[in-house]
Design a protein around this motif. Structure first.
Motif, PDB file in Angstrom:
ATOM      1  N   PHE A   1       0.837  -1.201   0.000  1.00 54.44           N
ATOM      2  CA  PHE A   1       0.000   0.000   0.000  1.00 54.44           C
ATOM      3  C   PHE A   1       0.874   1.253   0.000  1.00 54.44           C
ATOM      4  CE2 PHE A   1      -2.345  -3.409   2.019  1.00 54.44           C
ATOM      5  CZ  PHE A   1      -3.556  -3.377   1.335  1.00 54.44           C
ATOM      6  N   THR A   2       0.360   2.314  -0.623  1.00 54.42           N
ATOM      7  CA  THR A   2       1.067   3.592  -0.670  1.00 54.42           C
ATOM      8  C   THR A   2       0.175   4.683  -0.086  1.00 54.42           C
ATOM      9  OG1 THR A   2       0.245   4.040  -2.906  1.00 54.42           O
ATOM     10  CG2 THR A   2       2.384   2.932  -2.718  1.00 54.42           C
ATOM     11  N   LEU A   3       0.790   5.796   0.287  1.00 55.80           N
ATOM     12  CA  LEU A   3       0.000   6.910   0.811  1.00 55.80           C
ATOM     13  C   LEU A   3      -0.918   7.450  -0.280  1.00 55.80           C
ATOM     14  CD1 LEU A   3       2.639   8.870   2.933  1.00 55.80           C
ATOM     15  CD2 LEU A   3       0.748   7.454   3.758  1.00 55.80           C
ATOM     16  N   PRO A   4      -2.144   7.822   0.079  1.00 51.93           N
ATOM     17  CA  PRO A   4      -3.097   8.340  -0.914  1.00 51.93           C
ATOM     18  C   PRO A   4      -2.625   9.664  -1.512  1.00 51.93           C
ATOM     19  CG  PRO A   4      -4.184   7.770   1.171  1.00 51.93           C
ATOM     20  CD  PRO A   4      -2.716   7.751   1.428  1.00 51.93           C
ATOM     21  N   ALA A   5      -3.204  10.032  -2.643  1.00 51.22           N
ATOM     22  CA  ALA A   5      -2.907  11.318  -3.270  1.00 51.22           C
ATOM     23  C   ALA A   5      -3.217  12.447  -2.294  1.00 51.22           C
ATOM     24  CB  ALA A   5      -3.738  11.479  -4.540  1.00 51.22           C
ATOM     25  N   GLY A   6      -2.320  13.437  -2.234  1.00 52.64           N
ATOM     26  CA  GLY A   6      -2.502  14.559  -1.324  1.00 52.64           C
ATOM     27  C   GLY A   6      -1.743  14.413  -0.022  1.00 52.64           C
ATOM     28  N   PHE A   7      -1.124  13.230   0.186  1.00 51.88           N
ATOM     29  CA  PHE A   7      -0.365  12.975   1.412  1.00 51.88           C
ATOM     30  C   PHE A   7       1.048  12.519   1.054  1.00 51.88           C
ATOM     31  CE2 PHE A   7      -4.824  12.299   2.379  1.00 51.88           C
ATOM     32  CZ  PHE A   7      -4.992  13.030   3.550  1.00 51.88           C
ATOM     33  N   GLU A   8       1.987  12.760   1.974  1.00 55.04           N
ATOM     34  CA  GLU A   8       3.365  12.374   1.718  1.00 55.04           C
ATOM     35  C   GLU A   8       4.111  12.152   3.026  1.00 55.04           C
ATOM     36  OE1 GLU A   8       5.201  15.629  -0.329  1.00 55.04           O
ATOM     37  OE2 GLU A   8       5.246  16.922   1.448  1.00 55.04           O
ATOM     38  N   ASN A   9       5.249  11.469   2.915  1.00 52.68           N
ATOM     39  CA  ASN A   9       6.172  11.333   4.037  1.00 52.68           C
ATOM     40  C   ASN A   9       7.070  12.569   4.013  1.00 52.68           C
ATOM     41  OD1 ASN A   9       8.125  10.677   5.903  1.00 52.68           O
ATOM     42  ND2 ASN A   9       8.831   8.833   4.853  1.00 52.68           N
ATOM     43  N   PRO A  10       7.064  13.395   5.081  1.00 50.80           N
ATOM     44  CA  PRO A  10       7.859  14.626   5.062  1.00 50.80           C
ATOM     45  C   PRO A  10       9.361  14.375   5.159  1.00 50.80           C
ATOM     46  CG  PRO A  10       6.915  14.296   7.232  1.00 50.80           C
ATOM     47  CD  PRO A  10       6.331  13.229   6.348  1.00 50.80           C
ATOM     48  N   ASN A  11       9.745  13.175   5.571  1.00 46.98           N
ATOM     49  CA  ASN A  11      11.156  12.827   5.713  1.00 46.98           C
ATOM     50  C   ASN A  11      11.561  11.833   4.633  1.00 46.98           C
ATOM     51  OD1 ASN A  11      11.051  14.373   8.074  1.00 46.98           O
ATOM     52  ND2 ASN A  11      10.557  12.591   9.332  1.00 46.98           N
ATOM     53  N   ARG A  12      12.813  11.482   4.598  1.00 45.28           N
ATOM     54  CA  ARG A  12      13.238  10.453   3.656  1.00 45.28           C
ATOM     55  C   ARG A  12      12.626   9.118   4.082  1.00 45.28           C
ATOM     56  NH1 ARG A  12      19.650   9.322   5.044  1.00 45.28           N
ATOM     57  NH2 ARG A  12      19.339   8.472   7.144  1.00 45.28           N
ATOM     58  N   ASP A  13      12.394   8.239   3.119  1.00 44.87           N
ATOM     59  CA  ASP A  13      11.747   6.960   3.412  1.00 44.87           C
ATOM     60  C   ASP A  13      12.579   6.126   4.381  1.00 44.87           C
ATOM     61  OD1 ASP A  13       9.654   7.566   1.759  1.00 44.87           O
ATOM     62  OD2 ASP A  13      10.463   6.493   0.024  1.00 44.87           O
ATOM     63  N   GLU A  14      11.883   5.538   5.347  1.00 50.37           N
ATOM     64  CA  GLU A  14      12.534   4.603   6.266  1.00 50.37           C
ATOM     65  C   GLU A  14      12.780   3.290   5.520  1.00 50.37           C
ATOM     66  OE1 GLU A  14      13.069   4.532   9.719  1.00 50.37           O
ATOM     67  OE2 GLU A  14      12.300   6.506  10.310  1.00 50.37           O
TER      68      GLU A  14
ATOM     69  N   GLN B   1       7.309   1.647   7.840  1.00 53.11           N
ATOM     70  CA  GLN B   1       6.661   2.696   8.625  1.00 53.11           C
ATOM     71  C   GLN B   1       6.895   4.055   7.993  1.00 53.11           C
ATOM     72  OE1 GLN B   1       8.337   3.545  12.498  1.00 53.11           O
ATOM     73  NE2 GLN B   1      10.393   2.906  11.892  1.00 53.11           N
ATOM     74  N   SER B   2       6.020   5.021   8.336  1.00 63.61           N
ATOM     75  CA  SER B   2       6.149   6.352   7.754  1.00 63.61           C
ATOM     76  C   SER B   2       5.343   7.376   8.542  1.00 63.61           C
ATOM     77  CB  SER B   2       5.649   6.340   6.300  1.00 63.61           C
ATOM     78  OG  SER B   2       5.605   7.646   5.761  1.00 63.61           O
ATOM     79  N   TYR B   3       5.896   8.602   8.625  1.00 65.11           N
ATOM     80  CA  TYR B   3       5.102   9.747   9.058  1.00 65.11           C
ATOM     81  C   TYR B   3       4.174  10.114   7.900  1.00 65.11           C
ATOM     82  CZ  TYR B   3       8.618  10.475  12.746  1.00 65.11           C
ATOM     83  OH  TYR B   3       9.455  10.322  13.819  1.00 65.11           O
ATOM     84  N   ILE B   4       3.080  10.800   8.200  1.00 67.94           N
ATOM     85  CA  ILE B   4       2.152  11.223   7.147  1.00 67.94           C
ATOM     86  C   ILE B   4       1.832  12.704   7.320  1.00 67.94           C
ATOM     87  CG2 ILE B   4      -0.055  10.802   6.009  1.00 67.94           C
ATOM     88  CD1 ILE B   4      -0.144   8.063   7.395  1.00 67.94           C
ATOM     89  N   HIS B   5       2.158  13.496   6.298  1.00 71.29           N
ATOM     90  CA  HIS B   5       1.793  14.911   6.258  1.00 71.29           C
ATOM     91  C   HIS B   5       1.029  15.168   4.961  1.00 71.29           C
ATOM     92  CE1 HIS B   5       4.922  16.768   9.251  1.00 71.29           C
ATOM     93  NE2 HIS B   5       4.355  15.674   9.736  1.00 71.29           N
ATOM     94  N   ALA B   6       0.368  16.312   4.882  1.00 70.01           N
ATOM     95  CA  ALA B   6      -0.230  16.721   3.610  1.00 70.01           C
ATOM     96  C   ALA B   6       0.880  17.224   2.695  1.00 70.01           C
ATOM     97  CB  ALA B   6      -1.252  17.820   3.846  1.00 70.01           C
ATOM     98  N   ASP B   7       0.715  17.043   1.383  1.00 73.62           N
ATOM     99  CA  ASP B   7       1.709  17.600   0.474  1.00 73.62           C
ATOM    100  C   ASP B   7       1.490  19.110   0.353  1.00 73.62           C
ATOM    101  OD1 ASP B   7      -0.319  18.089  -1.412  1.00 73.62           O
ATOM    102  OD2 ASP B   7       0.085  16.250  -2.519  1.00 73.62           O
ATOM    103  N   GLU B   8       2.366  19.780  -0.376  1.00 71.47           N
ATOM    104  CA  GLU B   8       2.341  21.246  -0.407  1.00 71.47           C
ATOM    105  C   GLU B   8       1.096  21.826  -1.074  1.00 71.47           C
ATOM    106  OE1 GLU B   8       5.114  21.652  -4.454  1.00 71.47           O
ATOM    107  OE2 GLU B   8       5.824  22.403  -2.515  1.00 71.47           O
ATOM    108  N   ASP B   9       0.352  21.018  -1.807  1.00 68.15           N
ATOM    109  CA  ASP B   9      -0.834  21.518  -2.500  1.00 68.15           C
ATOM    110  C   ASP B   9      -2.136  21.251  -1.745  1.00 68.15           C
ATOM    111  OD1 ASP B   9       0.678  22.417  -4.697  1.00 68.15           O
ATOM    112  OD2 ASP B   9       0.697  20.395  -5.556  1.00 68.15           O
ATOM    113  N   HIS B  10      -2.032  20.636  -0.563  1.00 71.38           N
ATOM    114  CA  HIS B  10      -3.244  20.272   0.172  1.00 71.38           C
ATOM    115  C   HIS B  10      -3.128  20.635   1.648  1.00 71.38           C
ATOM    116  CE1 HIS B  10      -3.328  17.622  -3.384  1.00 71.38           C
ATOM    117  NE2 HIS B  10      -4.640  17.637  -3.256  1.00 71.38           N
ATOM    118  N   ALA B  11      -4.281  20.770   2.283  1.00 72.91           N
ATOM    119  CA  ALA B  11      -4.335  20.892   3.741  1.00 72.91           C
ATOM    120  C   ALA B  11      -4.555  19.496   4.308  1.00 72.91           C
ATOM    121  CB  ALA B  11      -5.477  21.818   4.156  1.00 72.91           C
ATOM    122  N   PHE B  12      -3.990  19.237   5.481  1.00 78.56           N
ATOM    123  CA  PHE B  12      -4.128  17.901   6.066  1.00 78.56           C
ATOM    124  C   PHE B  12      -5.561  17.676   6.532  1.00 78.56           C
ATOM    125  CE2 PHE B  12      -3.986  14.611   9.281  1.00 78.56           C
ATOM    126  CZ  PHE B  12      -3.132  13.680   8.716  1.00 78.56           C
TER     127      PHE B  12
END
Length: 207
Positions: free
Chosen positions: A66-79, A104-115
């Motif tokens: 599984f991958t993070l949905p569109a609009g979300f990203e890992n703010p750090n480099r991949d673990e 594992q991964s942190y989840i933030h909104a990408d720069e084009d979206h609000a979380f």
């Protein structure tokens, strides 16, 4: 002498006003979202049974599947994926210790979206449902159980388990004939955490 008398008569008029209330009914079309199958409820006092979760036909691609949905990203480099480790998964009544691959991964909104916590959980629900998985629980882990987890483990898996202290945990299970894939997901109003663990199941071949 002429007497002149003037009579004044007051006439009362009652006005009756009839008020008609207008009632508007709003009909909402059913959502097209597909929610993951919920695991069958257990009898009061009984433990969650992994075997109660229906088998999925197949898993999408390769681990972590599984991958993070569109609009979300890992703010750090991949673990890096841990090829073999041991992590606690909340089932709603206990911590299930899973041994196998872990991502594992942190989840933030990408720069084009609000979380959006709702949008994140909704999207993961849909992904898991498409893979034939089930949502096991959406509840908080009791503090006394969190306290049983080694602190070094919580630090090492902070990207994936960071919300376990106080946030509601969404746990999913995708079960096939030879493996179980667990997803631990938490989120608040600003960010989220998720962890995916895979354990292989020994199968017996009958000759």
């Amino acid at each position: 002498m002429v007497l002149s008398a003037t009579g004044c008569a007051d006439k009362a008029t009652e006005a009756v006003t009839s008020t008609t209330e207008s009632v508007t009914t709003t009909v909402t079309a059913p959502s097209s979202r597909v929610a993951p199958t919920s695991a069958p409820p257990t009898a009061e006092g009984s433990a969650f049974d992994v075997e109660s979760v229906p088998l999925a036909q197949d898993l999408p691609g390769t681990f972590p599947y599984f991958t993070l949905p569109a609009g979300f990203e890992n703010p750090n480099r991949d673990e890096p994926v841990r090829p073999r480790d041991r992590v606690p998964i909340w089932t709603g009544d206990r911590l299930e210790w899973v041994i196998g691959k872990v991502s594992q991964s942190y989840i933030h909104a990408d720069e084009d979206h609000a979380f959006s916590k709702f949008a994140l959980i909704d999207a993961i629900d849909t992904e898991v449902a498409a893979a034939g998985g089930s949502k096991i629980t959406e509840s908080k882990v009791p503090e006394e159980l969190v306290d049983t987890i080694d602190e070094d483990l919580l630090v090492g898996f902070n990207a994936g388990l960071g919300g376990i202290y106080s946030q509601t945990v969404n746990t999913y299970l995708i079960r096939t004939e030879d493996r179980r894939v667990w997803i631990h997901l938490t989120a608040d109003s600003a960010s989220g955490h998720w962890l995916i663990a895979e354990e292989l199941i020994e199968t017996t071949t009958t000759k």
